[in-house]
Design an enzyme around this catalytic site. Structure first.
Site, PDB file in Angstrom:
ATOM      1  N   ARG A 201       0.644  -0.791  -0.318  1.00 39.46           N
ATOM      2  CA  ARG A 201      -0.197   0.207   0.095  1.00 39.46           C
ATOM      3  C   ARG A 201       0.562   1.360  -0.185  1.00 39.46           C
ATOM      4  O   ARG A 201       0.692   2.592   0.859  1.00 39.46           O
ATOM      5  CB  ARG A 201      -0.863  -0.284   1.423  1.00 39.46           C
ATOM      6  CG  ARG A 201      -1.984  -0.821   1.314  1.00 39.46           C
ATOM      7  CD  ARG A 201      -2.885  -0.962   0.288  1.00 39.46           C
ATOM      8  NE  ARG A 201      -3.666  -2.333   0.457  1.00 39.46           N
ATOM      9  CZ  ARG A 201      -3.182  -3.581  -0.339  1.00 39.46           C
ATOM     10  NH1 ARG A 201      -2.266  -3.686  -0.744  1.00 39.46           N
ATOM     11  NH2 ARG A 201      -4.239  -5.294   0.098  1.00 39.46           N
TER      12      ARG A 201
ATOM     13  N   SER B  95     -10.529   0.022   4.226  1.00 37.13           N
ATOM     14  CA  SER B  95      -9.134  -0.411   5.278  1.00 37.13           C
ATOM     15  C   SER B  95      -9.314   1.165   5.813  1.00 37.13           C
ATOM     16  O   SER B  95      -8.475   1.683   4.856  1.00 37.13           O
ATOM     17  CB  SER B  95      -8.229  -1.416   4.820  1.00 37.13           C
ATOM     18  OG  SER B  95      -8.344  -2.798   4.088  1.00 37.13           O
TER      19      SER B  95
ATOM     20  N   GLU C 243      -4.181   3.981   6.235  1.00 36.12           N
ATOM     21  CA  GLU C 243      -4.066   3.564   4.625  1.00 36.12           C
ATOM     22  C   GLU C 243      -4.601   4.966   3.685  1.00 36.12           C
ATOM     23  O   GLU C 243      -4.603   5.301   2.880  1.00 36.12           O
ATOM     24  CB  GLU C 243      -4.757   2.379   4.497  1.00 36.12           C
ATOM     25  CG  GLU C 243      -4.740   2.426   2.810  1.00 36.12           C
ATOM     26  CD  GLU C 243      -5.261   0.161   2.793  1.00 36.12           C
ATOM     27  OE1 GLU C 243      -4.905  -0.320   3.570  1.00 36.12           O
ATOM     28  OE2 GLU C 243      -6.008   0.955   1.574  1.00 36.12           O
TER      29      GLU C 243
HETATM   30  C1  LIG Z   1     -14.659   0.009  -0.246  1.00 38.19           C
HETATM   31  C2  LIG Z   1     -13.912  -0.241  -0.183  1.00 38.19           C
HETATM   32  C3  LIG Z   1     -12.921  -1.385  -0.503  1.00 38.19           C
HETATM   33  C4  LIG Z   1     -11.404  -1.316  -0.821  1.00 38.19           C
HETATM   34  N1  LIG Z   1     -11.019  -1.971  -0.703  1.00 38.19           N
HETATM   35  C5  LIG Z   1      -9.399  -1.210  -1.190  1.00 38.19           C
HETATM   36  C6  LIG Z   1      -8.556  -2.822  -1.678  1.00 38.19           C
HETATM   37  O1  LIG Z   1      -9.012  -3.775  -1.033  1.00 38.19           O
HETATM   38  N2  LIG Z   1      -6.957  -2.876  -1.869  1.00 38.19           N
HETATM   39  C7  LIG Z   1      -7.315  -1.352  -2.123  1.00 38.19           C
HETATM   40  O2  LIG Z   1      -5.415  -1.229  -2.693  1.00 38.19           O
HETATM   41  N3  LIG Z   1      -7.537  -0.478  -1.410  1.00 38.19           N
HETATM   42  C8  LIG Z   1      -8.664  -0.297  -2.204  1.00 38.19           C
HETATM   43  N4  LIG Z   1      -9.479   0.647  -0.688  1.00 38.19           N
HETATM   44  C9  LIG Z   1      -9.167   2.018  -1.456  1.00 38.19           C
HETATM   45  C10 LIG Z   1      -9.513   2.364  -2.690  1.00 38.19           C
HETATM   46  O3  LIG Z   1      -9.914   1.865  -2.765  1.00 38.19           O
HETATM   47  C11 LIG Z   1      -8.289   2.224  -3.329  1.00 38.19           C
HETATM   48  O4  LIG Z   1      -7.357   3.388  -2.612  1.00 38.19           O
HETATM   49  C12 LIG Z   1      -8.437   3.353  -4.647  1.00 38.19           C
HETATM   50  O5  LIG Z   1      -6.925   3.602  -5.239  1.00 38.19           O
HETATM   51  C13 LIG Z   1      -8.374   4.690  -4.681  1.00 38.19           C
HETATM   52  O6  LIG Z   1      -8.993   5.672  -5.802  1.00 38.19           O
HETATM   53  P1  LIG Z   1      -9.628   6.792  -6.183  1.00 38.19           P
HETATM   54  O7  LIG Z   1      -9.208   7.073  -7.530  1.00 38.19           O
HETATM   55  O8  LIG Z   1     -10.997   7.126  -5.180  1.00 38.19           O
HETATM   56  O9  LIG Z   1      -8.699   7.714  -5.308  1.00 38.19           O
HETATM   57  P2  LIG Z   1      -8.650   9.203  -4.409  1.00 38.19           P
HETATM   58  O10 LIG Z   1      -9.584   8.579  -3.537  1.00 38.19           O
HETATM   59  O11 LIG Z   1      -9.583  10.224  -5.106  1.00 38.19           O
HETATM   60  O12 LIG Z   1      -7.288   9.463  -4.382  1.00 38.19           O
HETATM   61  C14 LIG Z   1      -6.202   9.018  -3.664  1.00 38.19           C
HETATM   62  C15 LIG Z   1      -4.688   9.124  -3.280  1.00 38.19           C
HETATM   63  O13 LIG Z   1      -4.856   9.230  -4.391  1.00 38.19           O
HETATM   64  C16 LIG Z   1      -4.075  10.479  -5.214  1.00 38.19           C
HETATM   65  N5  LIG Z   1      -4.351  10.780  -6.646  1.00 38.19           N
HETATM   66  C17 LIG Z   1      -5.782  10.337  -7.245  1.00 38.19           C
HETATM   67  N6  LIG Z   1      -5.753  10.446  -8.638  1.00 38.19           N
HETATM   68  C18 LIG Z   1      -4.373  11.171  -9.184  1.00 38.19           C
HETATM   69  C19 LIG Z   1      -3.888  10.872  -9.852  1.00 38.19           C
HETATM   70  N7  LIG Z   1      -4.169  10.492 -11.193  1.00 38.19           N
HETATM   71  N8  LIG Z   1      -3.101  11.658 -10.202  1.00 38.19           N
HETATM   72  C20 LIG Z   1      -2.060  11.979  -8.399  1.00 38.19           C
HETATM   73  N9  LIG Z   1      -2.958  11.623  -7.890  1.00 38.19           N
HETATM   74  C21 LIG Z   1      -3.730  11.145  -7.547  1.00 38.19           C
HETATM   75  C22 LIG Z   1      -5.112  11.827  -4.079  1.00 38.19           C
HETATM   76  O14 LIG Z   1      -4.633  12.876  -4.500  1.00 38.19           O
HETATM   77  C23 LIG Z   1      -5.431  10.812  -2.650  1.00 38.19           C
HETATM   78  O15 LIG Z   1      -3.588  11.383  -2.269  1.00 38.19           O
HETATM   79  C24 LIG Z   1     -10.846  -0.064  -0.815  1.00 38.19           C
HETATM   80  C25 LIG Z   1     -11.813   0.918  -0.908  1.00 38.19           C
HETATM   81  C26 LIG Z   1     -13.244   0.950  -0.396  1.00 38.19           C
HETATM   82  C27 LIG Z   1     -14.350   2.579  -0.260  1.00 38.19           C
END
Ligand SMILES: Cc1cc2nc3c(=O)[nH]c(=O)nc-3n(C[C@H](O)[C@H](O)[C@H](O)COP(=O)(O)OP(=O)(O)OC[C@H]3O[C@@H](n4cnc5c(N)ncnc54)[C@H](O)[C@@H]3O)c2cc1C
Length: 299
Positions: free
Chosen positions: A125, A199, A295
């Site tokens: 992570r 998480s 995380e």
């Molecule tokens: C129900 C649930 C289950 C989940 N299960 C998992 C799992 O099994 N495994 C896992 O690893 N994660 C899991 N996650 C966490 C999440 O899905 C991941 O971290 C995912 O990659 C976040 O994507 P997002 O586009 O929503 O990012 P955001 O929440 O919008 O951003 C996350 C971070 O990335 C940065 N960011 C986003 N896009 C960019 C970009 N294009 N360039 C630079 N920085 C950027 C943001 O600034 C921020 O710091 C879960 C979340 C939820 C709600």
């Protein structure tokens, strides 16, 4: 980081962020689309995907094209651009298993850089974008190396059990994806119904000495030995042992089925969720002498 007169924050799908206050700057929502087969060799296809594409829709696209490697990562919320930030992972597979390269725009230099897997310094992570280059780059696209012939990872978690329940005789990537979707839907709260960020804490890594010491006092401690000689502890188990599972204070709570997930039952402010996470963190440290790391990205 300043690139104009405003600090800039890049937003993907918002599924791994907790806003504890208003953001004093510009929020850029990444909506870059497109999925493009770049080239292929005997074993692999190389697919370039825009940062604004939805992760699970991309997984389904791969399954429809019979490109293997991301099926275990089905139903992870969020977009492609965020997937390298924390090296998303689930059910024995991590992004770095299928990652080839990415393109990112340096916000203050205003130049596009290409990163290989080595440049990204992927960890559990973790990546260079959560540390050294935090908030410096906007990821524009990610190129994946996917397999033409699948290698199945079904021994992790409850996948084998779920496949048996489904009566599966012959494996294929669509079936593995469906098994993962079934497990995740039964275990994790749907953020559209009960808002959550998955998480909340990472599973902490400790030395073998620390693990042996814990095992003396807590014989049931859930732990996974790692190849590098350290031990990963199940944060959810420790949180549960501190009595937090199912706890609710106002609208902020710790999920009843999965202690690692903090939930918002309605109108809890980001700060209330953060304060609850702080109480949990302190109590785990007091009971086990282990400091949990969040995380979720806190703003
Ligand atoms: C129900 C649930 C289950 C989940 N299960 C998992 C799992 O099994 N495994 C896992 O690893 N994660 C899991 N996650 C966490 C999440 O899905 C991941 O971290 C995912 O990659 C976040 O994507 P997002 O586009 O929503 O990012 P955001 O929440 O919008 O951003 C996350 C971070 O990335 C940065 N960011 C986003 N896009 C960019 C970009 N294009 N360039 C630079 N920085 C950027 C943001 O600034 C921020 O710091 C879960 C979340 C939820 C709600």
């Amino acid at each position: 980081m300043m690139y104009s007169e405003y600090p800039i924050f890049i937003l993907g799908g918002g599924s791994n962020i907790l806003f504890t206050k208003d953001y004093d700057g510009a929020v850029l929502k990444n909506e870059i689309k497109g999925i493009e087969l770049q080239h292929e060799d005997g074993e692999h296809v190389y697919v370039k995907v825009g940062a604004g594409e939805n992760w699970h829709q991309f997984v389904l696209y791969c399954i429809n094209h019979n490109w293997a490697g991301v099926e275990n990562l089905s139903l992870i919320p969020g977009n492609i651009g965020a997937s390298p930030i924390q090296n998303i992972g689930a059910y024995g597979v991590e992004l770095d298993d299928v990652f080839w390269s990415l393109e990112a725009f340096h916000l203050s230099e205003r130049k596009i850089h290409t990163f290989t897997a080595t440049d990204c310094e992927f960890g559990y992570r973790d990546s260079v974008f959560k540390n050294r280059y935090k908030n410096e780059f906007a990821i524009l696209s990610v190129t994946f190396q996917l397999k033409k012939k699948p290698v199945y990872h079904v021994s992790y978690g409850a996948i084998a059990e779920e496949l048996e329940k489904m009566g599966v005789k012959d494996l294929n990537i669509k079936i593995v994806s469906q098994a993962v979707v079934n497990i995740r839907s039964s275990k994790l709260p749907d953020p559209k119904i009960i808002p959550n960020a998955g998480s909340f804490f990472k599973n902490p890594e400790v030395s073998t000495e620390k693990y042996e010491e814990l095992k003396l006092n807590f014989p049931d401690v859930i732990a996974y030995p790692l190849a590098k000689g350290t031990v990963k502890l199940a944060a959810g188990w420790m949180i549960e042992q501190c009595g937090w599972k199912g706890y609710r204070k106002g609208d902020a709570g710790c999920h009843a089925k999965q202690a690692l997930v903090l939930v918002n039952y309605g109108n809890a402010a980001g700060k209330e969720i953060y304060d609850l996470s702080e109480e949990i963190l302190l109590s785990v440290n007091e009971k086990f002498g282990v400091l949990l790391e969040r995380e979720v990205n806190i703003l």
